[in-house]
Design a protein around this motif. Structure first.
Motif, PDB file in Angstrom:
ATOM      1  N   ALA A 128       0.818  -1.217   0.000  1.00 47.22           N
ATOM      2  CA  ALA A 128       0.000   0.000   0.000  1.00 47.22           C
ATOM      3  C   ALA A 128       0.852   1.268   0.000  1.00 47.22           C
ATOM      4  CB  ALA A 128      -0.946  -0.002   1.201  1.00 47.22           C
ATOM      5  N   LEU A 169       2.607   1.806  -3.397  1.00 43.87           N
ATOM      6  CA  LEU A 169       1.644   2.236  -4.412  1.00 43.87           C
ATOM      7  C   LEU A 169       1.251   3.698  -4.213  1.00 43.87           C
ATOM      8  CD1 LEU A 169      -0.638  -0.921  -4.600  1.00 43.87           C
ATOM      9  CD2 LEU A 169       0.528   0.130  -6.555  1.00 43.87           C
ATOM     10  N   TRP A 170       1.029   4.087  -2.959  1.00 45.86           N
ATOM     11  CA  TRP A 170       0.641   5.465  -2.657  1.00 45.86           C
ATOM     12  C   TRP A 170       1.737   6.447  -3.066  1.00 45.86           C
ATOM     13  CZ3 TRP A 170      -2.884   8.987  -1.643  1.00 45.86           C
ATOM     14  CH2 TRP A 170      -2.498  10.192  -1.048  1.00 45.86           C
ATOM     15  N   GLY A 210      -3.316   1.948  -3.632  1.00 42.45           N
ATOM     16  CA  GLY A 210      -2.659   1.912  -2.332  1.00 42.45           C
ATOM     17  C   GLY A 210      -3.607   2.241  -1.198  1.00 42.45           C
TER      18      GLY A 210
END
Length: 195
Positions: A19, A22-23, A128
């Motif tokens: 997560a 991805l963020w 994310g």
């Protein structure tokens, strides 16, 4: 490990492991994308990206929730011979498995900004956020039931802790392992109390 022993990894840790990457990669890709005029223009790109962000976050959060609940409700108590995998090991293993996919997704998000500025990066960021929200949802379930959910790592080679290969979850008490409900690092106060 002794005879018949095997490892268990936290379900919520596996869910949230990618997560953060991805963020941040999504935010970076969106930031780069905003600098490019693109074919559609920045305003349309950002509006499209906002829509993709919300859709991705909701879809990832809602995906396979019934399966997670079915596995959680049918979970058995972990035996004394199991080896509880450290949070850092689970996160490192998961991120190592997806690092090339993350790199390709980042490059694709930046490349898509030449057509629709920032949209690809915002899509990544939404994925994310959806994973992070799902980990928090699992954490609420764990707190409500006063257990932690674990799965055998060899059953989730593609990082799908609710996939078809997963035969079931196992549970431990709420203070087991080094990650709290939801997969976040355990607060030092809780670690001290557990000792």
């Amino acid at each position: 490990m002794g005879r018949g022993a095997y490892a268990l990894a936290r379900v919520a840790v596996i869910v949230r492991a990618s997560a953060g990457w991805l963020w941040w990669l999504g935010v970076l890709a969106a930031g780069i994308g905003v600098l490019l005029p693109g074919l559609t223009g920045r305003r349309i790109g950002v509006l499209a990206g906002a829509a993709l962000f919300l859709i991705a976050a909701v879809v990832v959060f809602m995906a396979r929730r019934k399966r997670y609940l079915t596995l959680a409700r049918g979970a058995s108590r972990a035996g004394k011979s199991v080896f509880l995998q450290d949070r850092a090991v689970t996160v490192r293993t998961r991120r190592r498995a997806v690092r090339w996919w993350l790199l390709l997704a980042f490059l694709a998000a930046v490349g898509s900004s030449f057509a629709v500025p920032a949209a690809g990066g915002m899509l990544m960021a939404g994925l994310g956020v959806g994973l992070w929200a799902k980990a928090l949802w699992l954490g609420r379930w764990e707190r409500a039931n006063d257990v932690l959910l674990w799965v055998r790592p060899e059953w989730v080679p593609r990082g799908r802790p609710a996939g078809k290969a997963v035969n079931g979850y196992q549970t431990t008490g709420i203070v087991a392992g080094d990650a709290g409900p939801g997969g976040a690092r355990r607060a030092r106060a809780m670690e001290s109390a557990a000792r």
